[in-house]
Design a protein around this motif. Structure first.
Motif, PDB file in Angstrom:
ATOM      1  N   TRP A 359      42.272  30.095  29.370  1.00 13.47           N
ATOM      2  CA  TRP A 359      41.965  30.513  30.737  1.00 13.47           C
ATOM      3  C   TRP A 359      43.266  30.778  31.506  1.00 13.47           C
ATOM      4  O   TRP A 359      44.257  30.068  31.325  1.00 13.47           O
ATOM      5  CB  TRP A 359      41.172  29.429  31.469  1.00 13.47           C
ATOM      6  CG  TRP A 359      39.866  29.092  30.833  1.00 13.47           C
ATOM      7  CD1 TRP A 359      39.648  28.307  29.728  1.00 13.47           C
ATOM      8  CD2 TRP A 359      38.573  29.528  31.252  1.00 13.47           C
ATOM      9  NE1 TRP A 359      38.326  28.212  29.427  1.00 13.47           N
ATOM     10  CE2 TRP A 359      37.623  28.967  30.365  1.00 13.47           C
ATOM     11  CE3 TRP A 359      38.123  30.330  32.294  1.00 13.47           C
ATOM     12  CZ2 TRP A 359      36.263  29.180  30.485  1.00 13.47           C
ATOM     13  CZ3 TRP A 359      36.764  30.546  32.419  1.00 13.47           C
ATOM     14  CH2 TRP A 359      35.839  29.974  31.526  1.00 13.47           C
ATOM     15  N   TRP A 419      36.703  22.759  38.938  1.00 16.00           N
ATOM     16  CA  TRP A 419      36.449  24.144  38.565  1.00 16.00           C
ATOM     17  C   TRP A 419      34.940  24.390  38.633  1.00 16.00           C
ATOM     18  O   TRP A 419      34.175  23.766  37.885  1.00 16.00           O
ATOM     19  CB  TRP A 419      36.961  24.439  37.155  1.00 16.00           C
ATOM     20  CG  TRP A 419      38.445  24.287  37.014  1.00 16.00           C
ATOM     21  CD1 TRP A 419      39.377  24.430  37.990  1.00 16.00           C
ATOM     22  CD2 TRP A 419      39.160  23.945  35.815  1.00 16.00           C
ATOM     23  NE1 TRP A 419      40.638  24.211  37.498  1.00 16.00           N
ATOM     24  CE2 TRP A 419      40.546  23.913  36.151  1.00 16.00           C
ATOM     25  CE3 TRP A 419      38.791  23.675  34.508  1.00 16.00           C
ATOM     26  CZ2 TRP A 419      41.537  23.621  35.229  1.00 16.00           C
ATOM     27  CZ3 TRP A 419      39.774  23.386  33.579  1.00 16.00           C
ATOM     28  CH2 TRP A 419      41.137  23.357  33.933  1.00 16.00           C
ATOM     29  N   THR A 426      32.575  32.780  32.564  1.00 15.25           N
ATOM     30  CA  THR A 426      33.735  33.648  32.328  1.00 15.25           C
ATOM     31  C   THR A 426      34.771  33.521  33.444  1.00 15.25           C
ATOM     32  O   THR A 426      35.892  34.001  33.300  1.00 15.25           O
ATOM     33  CB  THR A 426      33.293  35.119  32.219  1.00 15.25           C
ATOM     34  OG1 THR A 426      32.586  35.497  33.408  1.00 15.25           O
ATOM     35  CG2 THR A 426      32.394  35.320  31.001  1.00 15.25           C
ATOM     36  N   SER A 427      34.408  32.881  34.551  1.00 15.48           N
ATOM     37  CA  SER A 427      35.356  32.663  35.642  1.00 15.48           C
ATOM     38  C   SER A 427      34.913  31.449  36.442  1.00 15.48           C
ATOM     39  O   SER A 427      33.774  30.968  36.300  1.00 15.48           O
ATOM     40  CB  SER A 427      35.452  33.896  36.541  1.00 15.48           C
ATOM     41  OG  SER A 427      34.232  34.108  37.230  1.00 15.48           O
ATOM     42  N   THR A 429      35.806  29.244  40.431  1.00 18.62           N
ATOM     43  CA  THR A 429      36.606  28.988  41.621  1.00 18.62           C
ATOM     44  C   THR A 429      37.289  27.642  41.455  1.00 18.62           C
ATOM     45  O   THR A 429      36.711  26.706  40.882  1.00 18.62           O
ATOM     46  CB  THR A 429      35.731  28.982  42.879  1.00 18.62           C
ATOM     47  OG1 THR A 429      34.703  27.989  42.738  1.00 18.62           O
ATOM     48  CG2 THR A 429      35.091  30.337  43.100  1.00 18.62           C
ATOM     49  N   ARG A 445      41.579  30.795  41.374  1.00 20.59           N
ATOM     50  CA  ARG A 445      40.530  31.308  40.509  1.00 20.59           C
ATOM     51  C   ARG A 445      40.973  31.172  39.051  1.00 20.59           C
ATOM     52  O   ARG A 445      42.144  31.311  38.709  1.00 20.59           O
ATOM     53  CB  ARG A 445      40.227  32.775  40.834  1.00 20.59           C
ATOM     54  CG  ARG A 445      38.967  33.289  40.141  1.00 20.59           C
ATOM     55  CD  ARG A 445      38.420  34.501  40.885  1.00 20.59           C
ATOM     56  NE  ARG A 445      37.112  34.904  40.348  1.00 20.59           N
ATOM     57  CZ  ARG A 445      35.965  34.330  40.658  1.00 20.59           C
ATOM     58  NH1 ARG A 445      35.941  33.335  41.520  1.00 20.59           N
ATOM     59  NH2 ARG A 445      34.823  34.769  40.159  1.00 20.59           N
ATOM     60  N   ILE A 447      40.163  32.583  35.157  1.00 20.12           N
ATOM     61  CA  ILE A 447      39.582  33.700  34.415  1.00 20.12           C
ATOM     62  C   ILE A 447      39.732  33.445  32.912  1.00 20.12           C
ATOM     63  O   ILE A 447      40.827  33.122  32.439  1.00 20.12           O
ATOM     64  CB  ILE A 447      40.281  35.036  34.764  1.00 20.12           C
ATOM     65  CG1 ILE A 447      40.254  35.298  36.271  1.00 20.12           C
ATOM     66  CG2 ILE A 447      39.627  36.195  34.011  1.00 20.12           C
ATOM     67  CD1 ILE A 447      38.890  35.498  36.857  1.00 20.12           C
ATOM     68  N   LYS A 448      38.635  33.590  32.178  1.00 22.36           N
ATOM     69  CA  LYS A 448      38.704  33.360  30.728  1.00 22.36           C
ATOM     70  C   LYS A 448      39.336  34.570  30.053  1.00 22.36           C
ATOM     71  O   LYS A 448      38.931  35.727  30.290  1.00 22.36           O
ATOM     72  CB  LYS A 448      37.317  33.120  30.149  1.00 22.36           C
ATOM     73  CG  LYS A 448      37.356  32.657  28.695  1.00 22.36           C
ATOM     74  CD  LYS A 448      36.010  32.130  28.223  1.00 22.36           C
ATOM     75  CE  LYS A 448      36.138  31.494  26.845  1.00 22.36           C
ATOM     76  NZ  LYS A 448      34.847  30.961  26.388  1.00 22.36           N
ATOM     77  N   THR A 449      40.334  34.318  29.188  1.00 15.92           N
ATOM     78  CA  THR A 449      41.026  35.399  28.486  1.00 15.92           C
ATOM     79  C   THR A 449      40.776  35.391  26.987  1.00 15.92           C
ATOM     80  O   THR A 449      41.021  36.396  26.325  1.00 15.92           O
ATOM     81  CB  THR A 449      42.536  35.300  28.750  1.00 15.92           C
ATOM     82  OG1 THR A 449      43.028  34.032  28.285  1.00 15.92           O
ATOM     83  CG2 THR A 449      42.842  35.447  30.245  1.00 15.92           C
TER      84      THR A 449
END
Length: 450
Positions: A359, A419, A426-427, A429, A445, A447-449
């Motif tokens: 992430w 979180w 997939t994301s 806050t 934020r 974000i999943k990578t």
């Protein structure tokens, strides 16, 4: 009328003994078996290996060699032997299950010169066929198969269904490699061991045959694989009976053969009842899994709802067992179809996608880092940060919210991350609260990578 049928061996079965095919009970001995012989030029072993992922309780039964068609009319309603073992595995559709199976058959033995005893003949001569059947059953034991079997049921629960299936496939490939290559090394690679450590693994085994150390406990995957490989040699030296061939009395030279009763309709109805019971058991186990693992679901049902579902399925199971008992005792009019029902509001909730992976954290106002989350088992994840404070912690997922107390490795900073993930995982806050060194609360934020 049947000529012969193969059924599982039970305590008390021996050559010449009568058997009641409807309930599996041992009857009196109406036959003198004579000499017992083996098939000519067939003294070798037949060995069957299998390790497969199973997706239903009936598939577990079939993998263990318990046929619903062959034994449903009495076997699946018993509480002994392999049936009891299969039920204790608590199959549910939320875990991933594998069944490892080694089945060894030694040479088949049979009595070819069986004759009716003098004590049994007078009943037939007097036309007392019902009395004959009451005393001696539907047929007699003409053949017997000895050998042995070893079974292992493996249950895997990981943070996600995909990880469960991936682990199961890895174990299946290792097992098949051992057998296909003829090797004896049953050890697992380090990567698979690490993944297993982060999952909940339950192994239950069932063994018939062998002696002494050959029957010792197989408590882990590697011991299970070693036992499967060595098992045929154990059974060559120390077999047990496991199957018999029941022959109809009509195959004998009878003065006036008994009139067979028509049990086919009963057997078909009882087989249907048995299948219904397996379905109910699977659903009950699903409810129990939800009761024990609510954090694995996005919106788990309330405890009161789960308890109501559990009671409902217990009642349905009791009804189908009662109906099967009536059918066994009353073939005429006592075997109606069973109408299985579900609670009106029953549904299996959606599993969480899990938060394992890589992430990217972007903090409002500047600053970013990369987090790698690795499953520890259950709803916990090892969390490692690269960048910012290179923090470490254990993230705990409850529904769609994860909380983690962390400690930085570059200084003495400690704090808490919260979180809140979206429904697709997939994301999220981010809320960052500091305990030491820094002060205040930051937002950002995730974000999943990968």
């Amino acid at each position: 009328m049947f000529q012969s049928v193969d059924v599982p061996w039970t305590q008390g079965m021996n050559f010449g003994m009568g058997v009641n095919l409807l309930n599996g009970q041992i009857a009196g001995k109406a036959v003198d078996p004579g000499p017992v012989t083996t098939t000519v030029s067939a003294a070798g072993q037949t060995v069957t290996y299998q390790l497969k992922i199973v997706t239903s309780l009936e598939e577990i039964y079939n993998s263990l060699g318990i046929s619903v068609e062959a034994s449903g009319h009495y076997g699946l309603f018993s509480a002994s032997g392999k049936v009891k073992y299969a039920n204790e595995a608590k199959f549910n559709t939320q875990s991933t299950f594998l069944v490892a199976h080694c089945f060894v058959e030694n040479a088949f033995e049979q009595c070819e010169g069986a004759m009716l005893t003098d004590a049994a003949k007078p009943l037939l001569k007097a036309g007392q066929t019902t009395r004959f059947q009451d005393r001696f059953g539907d047929g007699f034991v003409r053949g017997m198969q000895n050998g042995g079997e070893f079974d292992a049921i493996i249950s895997i629960v990981s943070s996600t269904s995909a990880e469960q299936k991936s682990l199961a496939l890895s174990l299946q490939a290792k097992y098949e490699g051992i057998l296909a290559g003829g090797g004896v090394d049953a050890s697992l690679d380090q990567e698979t061991k690490k993944r297993l450590e982060k999952s909940d693994l339950e192994i239950s085994t069932y063994q018939r045959g062998g002696h002494g150390d050959e029957t010792s406990l197989t408590k882990d995957i590697e011991l299970v694989m070693s036992r499967l490989k060595a098992f045929p040699a154990f059974i060559l030296a120390n077999p047990v009976p496991f199957g018999v061939q029941i022959a109809s009395y009509q195959t004998l030279d009878l003065p006036d053969g008994p009139n067979p009763i028509d049990i086919q309709a009963q057997k078909e109805a009882l087989t249907d009842y048995a299948r219904t019971m397996l379905r109910i058991d699977s659903l009950r186990n699903d409810v129990e899994f939800m009761q024990l693992n609510p954090t694995l679901y996005k919106k788990p049902p309330d405890v009161a709802v789960l308890n109501r579902w559990s009671d409902f399925f217990a009642s349905e199971r009791s009804e189908v067992v009662t109906q099967a008992s009536r059918c066994a005792n009353n073939p005429v009019g006592g075997c109606p179809s069973f109408s299985f029902k579900l609670p009106d509001d029953f549904s299996i909730p959606e599993r969480t996608a899990g938060i394992a992976g890589v992430w990217r954290l972007n903090l409002d106002g500047g600053g970013f880092s990369q987090w790698t989350l690795t499953p520890r088992g259950g709803n916990q994840y090892d969390a490692v940060e690269e960048g910012l404070g290179n923090a470490r912690g254990i993230a705990v997922l409850e529904g769609t919210v994860s909380s983690m107390t962390f400690a930085a490795t570059v200084d003495a900073t400690t704090g808490r991350y919260t979180w809140a993930f979206d429904d697709s995982f997939t994301s999220a806050t981010v809320t960052l609260e500091f305990f030491t060194v820094h002060t205040g609360i930051l937002h950002g934020r995730l974000i999943k990578t990968a």
